[in-house]
Design a protein around this motif. Structure first.
Motif, short mmCIF file in Angstrom:
data_model
loop_
_atom_site.label_atom_id
_atom_site.label_comp_id
_atom_site.label_asym_id
_atom_site.label_seq_id
_atom_site.Cartn_x
_atom_site.Cartn_y
_atom_site.Cartn_z
N ARG A 22 0.82 -1.21 0.00
CA ARG A 22 0.00 0.00 0.00
C ARG A 22 0.86 1.26 0.00
NH1 ARG A 22 -3.40 -1.89 5.12
NH2 ARG A 22 -1.26 -2.58 5.57
N ASP A 23 2.09 1.13 0.50
CA ASP A 23 3.00 2.26 0.51
C ASP A 23 4.42 1.72 0.36
OD1 ASP A 23 3.73 1.19 3.02
OD2 ASP A 23 2.43 2.58 4.10
N TRP A 24 5.41 2.64 0.38
CA TRP A 24 6.77 2.21 0.12
C TRP A 24 7.30 1.26 1.18
CZ3 TRP A 24 11.08 2.74 3.16
CH2 TRP A 24 11.02 3.63 4.24
N ALA A 25 6.94 1.49 2.43
CA ALA A 25 7.45 0.66 3.51
C ALA A 25 6.93 -0.77 3.39
CB ALA A 25 7.06 1.26 4.86
N GLU A 26 5.65 -0.92 3.11
CA GLU A 26 5.08 -2.26 2.99
C GLU A 26 5.67 -3.01 1.81
OE1 GLU A 26 0.75 -3.47 3.91
OE2 GLU A 26 0.79 -3.20 1.72
N ALA A 27 5.81 -2.34 0.67
CA ALA A 27 6.38 -2.99 -0.51
C ALA A 27 7.85 -3.36 -0.29
CB ALA A 27 6.23 -2.09 -1.73
N ALA A 28 8.61 -2.44 0.30
CA ALA A 28 10.03 -2.68 0.51
C ALA A 28 10.26 -3.81 1.51
CB ALA A 28 10.72 -1.41 0.98
N LYS A 29 9.51 -3.80 2.62
CA LYS A 29 9.67 -4.84 3.64
C LYS A 29 9.25 -6.21 3.10
CE LYS A 29 9.21 -1.66 7.53
NZ LYS A 29 8.36 -1.19 8.65
N GLY A 30 8.20 -6.23 2.26
CA GLY A 30 7.78 -7.48 1.65
C GLY A 30 8.84 -8.04 0.72
N CYS A 31 9.49 -7.16 -0.02
CA CYS A 31 10.55 -7.59 -0.93
C CYS A 31 11.75 -8.12 -0.15
CB CYS A 31 10.95 -6.42 -1.81
SG CYS A 31 12.11 -6.84 -3.14
N LEU A 32 12.13 -7.41 0.90
CA LEU A 32 13.26 -7.85 1.73
C LEU A 32 12.98 -9.20 2.39
CD1 LEU A 32 14.22 -4.45 3.36
CD2 LEU A 32 15.75 -5.89 1.99
N GLN A 33 11.77 -9.40 2.86
CA GLN A 33 11.43 -10.66 3.49
C GLN A 33 11.53 -11.81 2.50
OE1 GLN A 33 7.51 -10.75 5.22
NE2 GLN A 33 7.87 -12.68 6.30
N ALA A 34 11.08 -11.58 1.26
CA ALA A 34 11.15 -12.62 0.25
C ALA A 34 12.58 -12.89 -0.20
CB ALA A 34 10.29 -12.23 -0.96
N LEU A 35 13.41 -11.86 -0.18
CA LEU A 35 14.81 -12.03 -0.58
C LEU A 35 15.57 -12.93 0.38
CD1 LEU A 35 15.91 -8.46 -1.72
CD2 LEU A 35 16.02 -10.53 -3.12
N GLY A 36 15.34 -12.76 1.66
CA GLY A 36 16.06 -13.54 2.65
C GLY A 36 17.44 -12.97 2.91
N PRO A 37 18.27 -13.70 3.67
CA PRO A 37 19.61 -13.20 4.03
C PRO A 37 20.49 -12.97 2.81
CG PRO A 37 18.97 -15.09 5.39
CD PRO A 37 17.97 -15.00 4.28
N ALA A 38 21.27 -11.91 2.88
CA ALA A 38 22.15 -11.57 1.76
C ALA A 38 23.38 -12.46 1.68
CB ALA A 38 22.58 -10.10 1.86
N SER A 39 23.81 -13.04 2.78
CA SER A 39 24.88 -14.04 2.81
C SER A 39 26.13 -13.61 2.04
CB SER A 39 24.36 -15.38 2.25
OG SER A 39 23.26 -15.84 2.98
N GLY A 40 26.63 -12.45 2.34
CA GLY A 40 27.88 -12.01 1.74
C GLY A 40 27.75 -11.35 0.38
N ALA A 41 26.52 -11.13 -0.09
CA ALA A 41 26.33 -10.46 -1.38
C ALA A 41 26.91 -9.05 -1.32
CB ALA A 41 24.85 -10.40 -1.72
N ASN A 42 27.43 -8.56 -2.46
CA ASN A 42 28.09 -7.25 -2.46
C ASN A 42 27.58 -6.29 -3.53
OD1 ASN A 42 29.15 -8.53 -4.68
ND2 ASN A 42 31.28 -8.48 -3.97
N LEU A 43 26.50 -6.65 -4.22
CA LEU A 43 25.89 -5.73 -5.19
C LEU A 43 24.40 -6.01 -5.26
CD1 LEU A 43 26.33 -3.50 -7.36
CD2 LEU A 43 26.41 -5.35 -9.04
N GLY A 44 23.61 -4.92 -5.25
CA GLY A 44 22.16 -5.06 -5.37
C GLY A 44 21.61 -4.25 -6.52
N PHE A 45 20.56 -4.78 -7.14
CA PHE A 45 19.84 -4.11 -8.21
C PHE A 45 18.45 -3.78 -7.68
CE2 PHE A 45 22.79 -7.22 -9.87
CZ PHE A 45 23.50 -6.52 -10.84
N LEU A 46 17.98 -2.56 -7.91
CA LEU A 46 16.75 -2.11 -7.27
C LEU A 46 15.91 -1.29 -8.25
CD1 LEU A 46 15.11 -1.87 -4.61
CD2 LEU A 46 16.47 0.16 -4.09
N TYR A 47 14.67 -1.74 -8.49
CA TYR A 47 13.74 -1.02 -9.36
C TYR A 47 12.41 -0.86 -8.64
CZ TYR A 47 17.22 -2.17 -12.88
OH TYR A 47 18.41 -2.29 -13.57
N VAL A 48 11.84 0.34 -8.71
CA VAL A 48 10.56 0.61 -8.07
C VAL A 48 9.62 1.27 -9.07
CG1 VAL A 48 11.75 0.92 -5.86
CG2 VAL A 48 11.10 2.94 -7.20
#
Length: 380
Positions: A22-48
């Motif tokens: 419904r807003d940026w916080a809900e969408a962003a938190k939902g995406c982060l939850q689905a992504l799971g732990p980054a486990s040493g990742a060092n680059l992210g791609f982000l589109y909104v």
């Protein structure tokens, strides 16, 4: 749900997710939850989606803090894609992270006037590495946009792919920091395995003609004949009887000199002068240039998408580790008739792998600006 291939010592690992809210916080938190732990990742791609354009800074800060990934690159689109679907006209966040060799990737600082900041930030790295690929995002409002793209390609010798931010509001990009205007992105060295493909949304309906009289965007003659006469002949009697119906269906195709694949730039026909027998296109031409006419429809787009995916599948020795898809904002549901059609074609041909992307106001491939196309980047 996120897709995370098994880790290996020699290949980067990826995970991607897409979430609405419904807003940026809900969408962003939902995406982060689905992504799971980054486990040493060092680059992210982000589109909104552009519903969240004014919050891209807050979203980036949240992603940086939760994942521990400092380097993020991305922008805004009228729609975004990933995880087998496309989201149009709703608040959504699509993201992917990866683990690359630390020296294999560098962010492109925001460039607005020229490549000077690139030399200041990456001069030493460029001297030690041969960039193979550059992922770029550019502001369509910038009068120097193509000058910046071409200057970056010349300075780095990288194969540039990407797209223009599409938005009904703000036009931010993120490349380490969030900024508007100009161009930004990331450079990948030859140590990163990657292949790319380009699919057109049109099909040529006639031969290549020689422009024999033109001024800027106005085409007066083709092969020594009035341009409108040639146009009428090739589009067929049904459309020729009602030229208003050609809008969005018939485009001018400008062949790329030296291309061994018949590649061309599709440009809209923006004006027809019945009295003078001329046409106007969204792109400048000179006498002696080639020009053909193309039809844009679902069948043509599906056929060319299948061609691109077939060629890419033949070049792959294993399933892709991750991917980025950048499509024209006139594609998606507007061209294929339903949401997620392009994502389904990619998944059916190449399998299920982490993917993110957005729908752009113009697509970039090999440092050229296209329209009506789709650009697919596959990390191998």
């Amino acid at each position: 749900m996120a897709t995370l291939p098994p880790q290996t010592r020699t290949r980067p690992t990826f995970a991607s997710a897409l979430a609405e809210g419904r807003d940026w916080a809900e969408a962003a938190k939902g995406c982060l939850q689905a992504l799971g732990p980054a486990s040493g990742a060092n680059l992210g791609f982000l589109y909104v989606t552009d519903h969240l354009a004014d919050q891209l800074g807050s979203i980036t800060t949240l992603f940086r803090g939760v994942t521990g990934i400092d380097r993020w690159v991305g922008t805004v689109g009228v729609s975004v894609c990933g995880q087998g679907r496309e989201v149009f006209d709703r608040p959504a966040v699509s993201a992917m992270f990866a683990t690359f060799p630390e020296e294999a990737v560098r962010l492109i600082p925001s460039l607005t006037e020229g490549t000077g900041p690139l030399d200041q930030a990456l001069g030493t790295w460029l001297a030690l590495h041969a960039p193979m690929l550059g992922l770029v995002h550019a502001d369509p409002r910038s009068s120097r946009m193509m000058e910046l793209v071409e200057g970056l390609a010349q300075r780095t010798q990288a194969f540039l792919v990407g797209g223009l931010t599409s938005s009904r509001a703000d036009f931010p990009q993120v490349s380490g920091r969030v900024a508007e205007e100009g161009l930004s992105g990331a450079l990948f060295s030859a140590d990163v395995g990657v292949i790319t493909g380009l699919t057109q949304g049109c099909t040529p309906i006639g031969p290549v003609h020689e422009v024999t009289s033109a001024e800027g965007r106005l085409v007066a003659e083709l092969d020594g004949r009035p341009a409108l006469d040639v146009f009428r002949e090739e589009i067929g009697p049904e459309l020729a009887a009602d030229l208003d119906r050609t809008a969005g269906r018939i485009f001018a195709g400008l062949p790329i000199p030296g291309s061994d694949t018949g590649d061309y730039l599709a440009r809209a026909v923006t004006g027809i002068d019945m009295a003078r027998g001329t046409i106007t296109i969204r792109g400048e031409v000179d006498e002696g240039d080639g020009l053909m006419f193309c039809r844009r429809d679902q069948a043509s787009a599906v056929a060319d998408m299948d061609r691109m995916l077939t060629q890419l599948s033949r070049r792959l020795n294993a399933p892709p580790r991750g991917g980025i898809y950048i499509g024209c904002l006139a594609r998606g549901r507007h061209l294929f008739g339903e949401d997620g059609a392009e994502m389904a074609m990619i998944r059916n041909r190449l399998g299920d792998f982490p993917l993110t992307g957005f729908f752009a106001a113009g697509e970039i491939s090999n440092a050229r600006l296209y329209s009506q196309t789709g650009v697919l980047v596959l990390f191998t």
